[in-house]
Design a protein around this motif. Structure first.
Motif, PDB file in Angstrom:
ATOM      1  N   GLY A 255       4.794 101.066  16.261  1.00  0.00           N
ATOM      2  CA  GLY A 255       4.970  99.666  15.881  1.00  0.00           C
ATOM      3  C   GLY A 255       4.508  99.394  14.467  1.00  0.00           C
ATOM      4  N   ALA A 256       3.776  98.294  14.294  1.00  0.00           N
ATOM      5  CA  ALA A 256       3.362  97.821  12.970  1.00  0.00           C
ATOM      6  C   ALA A 256       2.133  98.587  12.487  1.00  0.00           C
ATOM      7  N   ILE A 257       2.365  99.866  12.158  1.00  0.00           N
ATOM      8  CA  ILE A 257       1.297 100.750  11.696  1.00  0.00           C
ATOM      9  C   ILE A 257       1.587 101.157  10.260  1.00  0.00           C
ATOM     10  N   GLY A 258       0.737 102.027   9.710  1.00  0.00           N
ATOM     11  CA  GLY A 258       0.971 102.547   8.359  1.00  0.00           C
ATOM     12  C   GLY A 258       2.098 103.571   8.361  1.00  0.00           C
ATOM     13  N   HIS A 259       1.960 104.618   7.549  1.00  0.00           N
ATOM     14  CA  HIS A 259       3.018 105.614   7.405  1.00  0.00           C
ATOM     15  C   HIS A 259       3.205 106.469   8.658  1.00  0.00           C
ATOM     16  N   GLY A 260       2.182 106.581   9.472  1.00  0.00           N
ATOM     17  CA  GLY A 260       2.274 107.432  10.652  1.00  0.00           C
ATOM     18  C   GLY A 260       2.063 108.891  10.309  1.00  0.00           C
ATOM     19  N   ASN A 261       1.859 109.705  11.349  1.00  0.00           N
ATOM     20  CA  ASN A 261       1.684 111.138  11.137  1.00  0.00           C
ATOM     21  C   ASN A 261       2.608 111.962  12.041  1.00  0.00           C
TER      22      ASN A 261
ATOM     23  N   LEU B 296      -4.774  94.754   9.737  1.00  0.00           N
ATOM     24  CA  LEU B 296      -5.555  94.139  10.799  1.00  0.00           C
ATOM     25  C   LEU B 296      -5.495  92.620  10.713  1.00  0.00           C
ATOM     26  N   ASP B 297      -4.874  92.041  11.701  1.00  0.00           N
ATOM     27  CA  ASP B 297      -4.702  90.602  11.798  1.00  0.00           C
ATOM     28  C   ASP B 297      -4.984  90.249  13.250  1.00  0.00           C
ATOM     29  N   ASN B 298      -5.847  89.285  13.489  1.00  0.00           N
ATOM     30  CA  ASN B 298      -6.232  88.943  14.861  1.00  0.00           C
ATOM     31  C   ASN B 298      -5.059  88.520  15.731  1.00  0.00           C
ATOM     32  N   THR B 299      -3.927  88.140  15.113  1.00  0.00           N
ATOM     33  CA  THR B 299      -2.775  87.727  15.916  1.00  0.00           C
ATOM     34  C   THR B 299      -1.909  88.912  16.354  1.00  0.00           C
ATOM     35  N   LEU B 300      -2.217  90.119  15.870  1.00  0.00           N
ATOM     36  CA  LEU B 300      -1.457  91.284  16.317  1.00  0.00           C
ATOM     37  C   LEU B 300      -1.469  91.352  17.831  1.00  0.00           C
ATOM     38  N   LYS B 301      -0.318  91.695  18.406  1.00  0.00           N
ATOM     39  CA  LYS B 301      -0.256  91.939  19.844  1.00  0.00           C
ATOM     40  C   LYS B 301      -0.322  93.438  20.069  1.00  0.00           C
ATOM     41  N   LEU B 302      -1.071  93.830  21.081  1.00  0.00           N
ATOM     42  CA  LEU B 302      -1.239  95.236  21.418  1.00  0.00           C
ATOM     43  C   LEU B 302      -0.731  95.444  22.837  1.00  0.00           C
ATOM     44  N   VAL B 303       0.271  96.282  22.979  1.00  0.00           N
ATOM     45  CA  VAL B 303       0.786  96.620  24.309  1.00  0.00           C
ATOM     46  C   VAL B 303       0.217  97.984  24.669  1.00  0.00           C
TER      47      VAL B 303
ATOM     48  N   GLY C 225      -5.646 106.100  32.212  1.00  0.00           N
ATOM     49  CA  GLY C 225      -4.513 106.988  31.957  1.00  0.00           C
ATOM     50  C   GLY C 225      -3.701 106.489  30.770  1.00  0.00           C
ATOM     51  N   LEU C 226      -4.357 105.816  29.827  1.00  0.00           N
ATOM     52  CA  LEU C 226      -3.692 105.269  28.635  1.00  0.00           C
ATOM     53  C   LEU C 226      -3.098 106.404  27.805  1.00  0.00           C
ATOM     54  N   TYR C 227      -1.846 106.238  27.376  1.00  0.00           N
ATOM     55  CA  TYR C 227      -1.259 107.268  26.509  1.00  0.00           C
ATOM     56  C   TYR C 227      -0.451 106.674  25.351  1.00  0.00           C
ATOM     57  N   HIS C 228      -0.100 105.386  25.438  1.00  0.00           N
ATOM     58  CA  HIS C 228       0.721 104.794  24.388  1.00  0.00           C
ATOM     59  C   HIS C 228       0.224 103.389  24.072  1.00  0.00           C
ATOM     60  N   LEU C 229       0.262 103.058  22.796  1.00  0.00           N
ATOM     61  CA  LEU C 229      -0.162 101.742  22.343  1.00  0.00           C
ATOM     62  C   LEU C 229       0.842 101.261  21.300  1.00  0.00           C
ATOM     63  N   GLU C 230       1.415 100.108  21.534  1.00  0.00           N
ATOM     64  CA  GLU C 230       2.356  99.533  20.571  1.00  0.00           C
ATOM     65  C   GLU C 230       1.710  98.362  19.862  1.00  0.00           C
ATOM     66  N   VAL C 231       1.724  98.388  18.537  1.00  0.00           N
ATOM     67  CA  VAL C 231       1.175  97.316  17.712  1.00  0.00           C
ATOM     68  C   VAL C 231       2.343  96.414  17.303  1.00  0.00           C
ATOM     69  N   GLN C 232       2.270  95.141  17.705  1.00  0.00           N
ATOM     70  CA  GLN C 232       3.338  94.205  17.395  1.00  0.00           C
ATOM     71  C   GLN C 232       2.829  93.123  16.449  1.00  0.00           C
ATOM     72  N   ALA C 233       3.460  93.006  15.281  1.00  0.00           N
ATOM     73  CA  ALA C 233       3.122  91.920  14.351  1.00  0.00           C
ATOM     74  C   ALA C 233       3.795  90.647  14.827  1.00  0.00           C
ATOM     75  N   THR C 234       3.093  89.536  14.736  1.00  0.00           N
ATOM     76  CA  THR C 234       3.679  88.258  15.156  1.00  0.00           C
ATOM     77  C   THR C 234       4.566  87.731  14.039  1.00  0.00           C
TER      78      THR C 234
END
Length: 198
Positions: A38-44, A111-118, A185-194
């Motif tokens: 999601g709304a991350i940097g360049h990624g690896n 980092l913005d407090n309104t980011l949604k994290l799935v 059993g967490l394995y995925h996290l999606e960062v969503q910008a509002t």
């Protein structure tokens, strides 16, 4: 002994030149435990591989880049220890791992407090939090339970969890309902910008 070092270095050089695409892959000492998209940097790592990322495909995920963490990458982040009463045996246990907000920060996300994290577990269970909620409740990505790494098949290897005992609004609920926002059993996290309104 010197000869072995030389041959190992030569072998590594040969393999690297034979597979230049490997340079695009993150350097890991173990398998990926957490994939953040999601709304991350360049990624690896690159996009979803429809042939090889089968669990993510079955859970209908899609991404063009990701930031992945193995166990050592998570352990390299500053750890926090909490001691909540768990719903499964009504006993206090020690959990340790980095703050969820620090994991998000490590991906290069703005980092913005309104980011949604799935937050998604291996069984498909998912919850949505804002970064503000994750910070308020001091969610951690627990890697250890009572001093031991958490196994797959138990609550691990990763658990997004907080110390419910420290929050009066959560403690007002029955014990069985306090951890509904905490997928083990967490394995995925999606960062969503509002989206900005206007």
């Amino acid at each position: 002994m010197q000869k072995r070092h030389f041959l190992a270095a030569l072998g590594a050089t040969t393999l690297a030149s034979a597979a230049p695409a490997a340079q695009d892959r993150p350097q890991r000492s173990g398998p990926t435990l957490l994939t953040v998209t999601g709304a991350i940097g360049h990624g690896n790592r690159g996009p979803l591989d429809k042939a090889l990322d089968q669990m993510m495909v079955k859970q209908q995920l899609a991404f063009d880049k990701a930031h992945v963490f193995d166990f050592e990458a998570l352990r390299a982040l500053p750890a926090v220890t909490i001691r909540p009463t768990l719903e499964y045996d009504a006993k206090v246990h020690t959990l340790r791992g980095p703050l969820l907000g620090q994991v998000i920060e490590a991906t290069g996300a703005r980092l913005d407090n309104t980011l949604k994290l799935v937050l998604r577990a291996i069984d498909g269970y998912n919850v949505t939090l804002t970064l503000a909620q994750a910070r308020r409740y001091r969610f951690i990505i627990a890697t250890h339970l009572d001093g031991q790494p958490m196994p797959l098949g138990g609550l691990g290897p990763l658990w997004a969890v907080f110390d419910a005992d420290r929050h009066a609004d959560v403690m007002a609920r029955p014990l069985a309902e306090r951890y509904a926002q905490c997928p083990w059993g967490l394995y995925h996290l999606e960062v969503q910008a509002t989206q900005a309104v206007g």
